[in-house]
Write a protein that holds these residues in place. Structure first.
Motif, PDB file in Angstrom:
ATOM      1  N   VAL A  75       0.839  -1.205   0.000  1.00  0.00           N
ATOM      2  CA  VAL A  75       0.000   0.000   0.000  1.00  0.00           C
ATOM      3  C   VAL A  75       0.873   1.254   0.000  1.00  0.00           C
ATOM      4  O   VAL A  75       0.625   2.207  -0.753  1.00  0.00           O
ATOM      5  N   LEU A  76       1.904   1.276   0.842  1.00  0.00           N
ATOM      6  CA  LEU A  76       2.780   2.445   0.915  1.00  0.00           C
ATOM      7  C   LEU A  76       3.507   2.691  -0.410  1.00  0.00           C
ATOM      8  O   LEU A  76       3.583   3.831  -0.889  1.00  0.00           O
ATOM      9  N   ALA A  77       4.038   1.624  -1.016  1.00  0.00           N
ATOM     10  CA  ALA A  77       4.773   1.784  -2.269  1.00  0.00           C
ATOM     11  C   ALA A  77       3.859   2.244  -3.391  1.00  0.00           C
ATOM     12  O   ALA A  77       4.202   3.147  -4.168  1.00  0.00           O
ATOM     13  N   THR A  78       2.695   1.632  -3.492  1.00  0.00           N
ATOM     14  CA  THR A  78       1.759   1.995  -4.555  1.00  0.00           C
ATOM     15  C   THR A  78       1.268   3.427  -4.392  1.00  0.00           C
ATOM     16  O   THR A  78       1.218   4.199  -5.362  1.00  0.00           O
ATOM     17  N   ALA A  79       0.914   3.794  -3.148  1.00  0.00           N
ATOM     18  CA  ALA A  79       0.452   5.157  -2.904  1.00  0.00           C
ATOM     19  C   ALA A  79       1.570   6.165  -3.165  1.00  0.00           C
ATOM     20  O   ALA A  79       1.344   7.234  -3.758  1.00  0.00           O
ATOM     21  N   GLY A  80       2.794   5.847  -2.743  1.00  0.00           N
ATOM     22  CA  GLY A  80       3.908   6.761  -2.953  1.00  0.00           C
ATOM     23  C   GLY A  80       4.237   6.945  -4.423  1.00  0.00           C
ATOM     24  O   GLY A  80       4.446   8.070  -4.887  1.00  0.00           O
ATOM     25  N   ALA A 122       7.588  10.956   1.550  1.00  0.00           N
ATOM     26  CA  ALA A 122       7.361  10.429   2.896  1.00  0.00           C
ATOM     27  C   ALA A 122       6.808   9.000   2.839  1.00  0.00           C
ATOM     28  O   ALA A 122       7.225   8.125   3.616  1.00  0.00           O
ATOM     29  N   LEU A 123       5.872   8.761   1.934  1.00  0.00           N
ATOM     30  CA  LEU A 123       5.311   7.411   1.798  1.00  0.00           C
ATOM     31  C   LEU A 123       6.364   6.408   1.331  1.00  0.00           C
ATOM     32  O   LEU A 123       6.409   5.267   1.805  1.00  0.00           O
ATOM     33  N   LEU A 124       7.218   6.815   0.401  1.00  0.00           N
ATOM     34  CA  LEU A 124       8.256   5.911  -0.097  1.00  0.00           C
ATOM     35  C   LEU A 124       9.317   5.644   0.970  1.00  0.00           C
ATOM     36  O   LEU A 124       9.846   4.529   1.068  1.00  0.00           O
ATOM     37  N   VAL A 125       9.639   6.645   1.778  1.00  0.00           N
ATOM     38  CA  VAL A 125      10.570   6.433   2.887  1.00  0.00           C
ATOM     39  C   VAL A 125       9.955   5.466   3.902  1.00  0.00           C
ATOM     40  O   VAL A 125      10.641   4.554   4.416  1.00  0.00           O
TER      41      VAL A 125
END
Length: 459
Positions: free
Chosen positions: A184-189, A219-222
């Protein structure tokens, strides 16, 4: 089909806007909707191919792409077309890494790998170049809806061929529970990153909207990286993959080449139509020399790939393409196709063809079989992110150089600047190849048959 769809719509945008009543800002989303879902979901698509089976994900992506193309051609209002383009991007994000992972697993080494990636790269790049040709001809003689309908028979044929010709294999990477939070974080980022970049035509790079969007994406990718380091589940992308210098170098190279090449189609198309006053169909035909040169360069890369290491081809191809772009940067308002477009098209096309196969082969070299889908998704992501960044950054620079003037001379100045900056990006890619990629010998290994692991028995 995926590559063609990145450019086939461009030439038809004015008639699409007039046919469905798009406003100036809304019309850009015919392009952005595809780029957004395609770029944002590629990592997820690559991991899905590893986990659930490459053939299964390939067939799903082909079916969705074909259906979305049909619905887009039947659209009666702007929102329907934009939604169809977003669905096309989802299908492309599934099928592109799955197809490349199948190729990687089938040809892990040797002369056959060089040949296979040469064919793949020539087809892939020719699709993007031919998209301008096909888009111009269809828009002028068949109507803009056919830039969507043209994908339907291609998707249907590919589905039939894949069902019969691609062997079903057990998923290679289903070793544990998937890391849902990381996905979810990677896709959203990734999605926010593409979203922030593609909207720079509406909101400047320094605007609070753009800065906030890009900061949130980072921030999401980090956060994704932190989750992947600590998770006990199966990660979306194993961070150890980035310890492979071939993977890192090839992806950065690919990002820079994508950032240079995608705007070039845009600038040259506008130069031919807005400055030299060529029609959509003739503009498309004038891209054919680049396409033929690109295929010739890809064939040459296969021949040289048996004798030279991939890094050498990446450097030579990047330098040759940069030289073509520098020549493009000399376009003039009173120029002609022969002097300002034909020559640089041939040089840039051959150079681009030389580096395409080696960069794909390098980005997947030494990657474990169960991670080939993830590596393929990463490579496709770097190209798409590069294309979005390049189009936004170089387009903004060209617009600032042009200013408010719409005369052929002013437009020519802006397009020339954009193409010259593209040459600079290609030189940066060459520098990456020289400093990051290791020196290796030419590919060696036993000859492999083309049906190894790909063509099912009896077919």
């Amino acid at each position: 089909m995926v590559s063609l769809d990145l450019s086939v719509v461009n030439v038809g945008l004015p008639r699409i806007g007039a046919g469905l009543g798009f406003g100036p800002v809304g019309l850009t989303w015919v392009i952005h909707a595809y780029a957004l879902t395609f770029g944002g979901l590629l990592l997820l698509g690559g991991r899905a191919a590893d986990r659930y089976g490459r053939k299964r994900v390939l067939l799903f992506g082909l079916g969705l792409f074909g259906l979305a193309s049909l619905l887009g051609g039947l659209a009666q209002e702007p929102g329907q077309l934009v939604a169809a383009r977003a669905a096309q991007g989802i299908g492309a994000a599934a099928l592109a890494p799955a197809a490349l992972a199948l190729l990687t697993a089938t040809f892990p080494s040797g002369r056959a790998r060089v040949r296979a990636f040469g064919v793949w790269s020539a087809t892939n790049a020719a699709g993007g170049a031919l998209g301008v040709v096909v888009g111009g001809l269809l828009t002028q003689y068949a109507g803009w809806r056919w830039v969507m309908f043209v994908n339907v028979p291609m998707a249907a044929c590919a589905l039939l061929l894949a069902r019969r010709g691609v062997a079903r294999t057990e998923p290679a990477g289903r070793s544990g529970r998937p890391d849902v939070i990381g996905a979810v974080l990677a896709t959203a980022g990734m999605t926010l990153l593409v979203f922030g970049v593609v909207r720079t035509g509406q909101y400047a790079w320094s605007s609070p909207v753009t800065l906030t969007t890009l900061a949130l994406a980072v921030a999401l990718l980090v956060a994704f990286v932190q989750v992947e380091r600590a998770t006990g589940r199966e990660p979306l992308t194993r961070l150890g993959l980035f310890a492979n210098r071939s993977v890192v170098g090839a992806n950065v190279y690919n990002l820079l080449v994508g950032a240079a090449m995608t705007p070039s189609f845009y600038f040259v198309s506008l130069y031919l139509q807005e400055v030299l006053k060529k029609g959509p169909a003739l503009t498309g035909v004038m891209f054919l020399p680049f396409t033929f040169a690109l295929v010739a360069g890809s064939v040459l890369a296969v021949k040289l790939g048996y004798r030279l290491p991939p890094r050498t081809l990446l450097v030579a191809g990047g330098l040759l393409t940069a030289a073509g772009f520098a020549w493009f940067g000399l376009i003039s308002a009173d120029g002609s196709f022969t002097t300002d477009v034909l020559g640089p098209s041939i040089i840039a096309g051959v150079g681009f063809g030389l580096c395409l196969g080696p960069v794909v082969s390098t980005a997947t070299a030494g990657v474990a079989p169960h991670e080939s889908g993830a590596a393929s998704g990463l490579l496709n992501s770097s190209r798409q992110i590069g294309a979005s960044l390049g189009l936004a950054a170089l387009g903004t620079a060209a617009h600032h150089r042009t200013g408010r003037a719409v005369t052929p001379g002013a437009l020519d100045t802006g397009y020339a600047l954009g193409l010259t900056l593209g040459a600079a990006l290609l030189l940066a890619a060459v520098l990456i190849a020289l400093t990051v990629l290791r020196r290796t010998g030419p590919p060696v290994g036993p000859e492999r048959t083309a049906d190894h692991g790909l063509v099912s028995a009896g077919d």
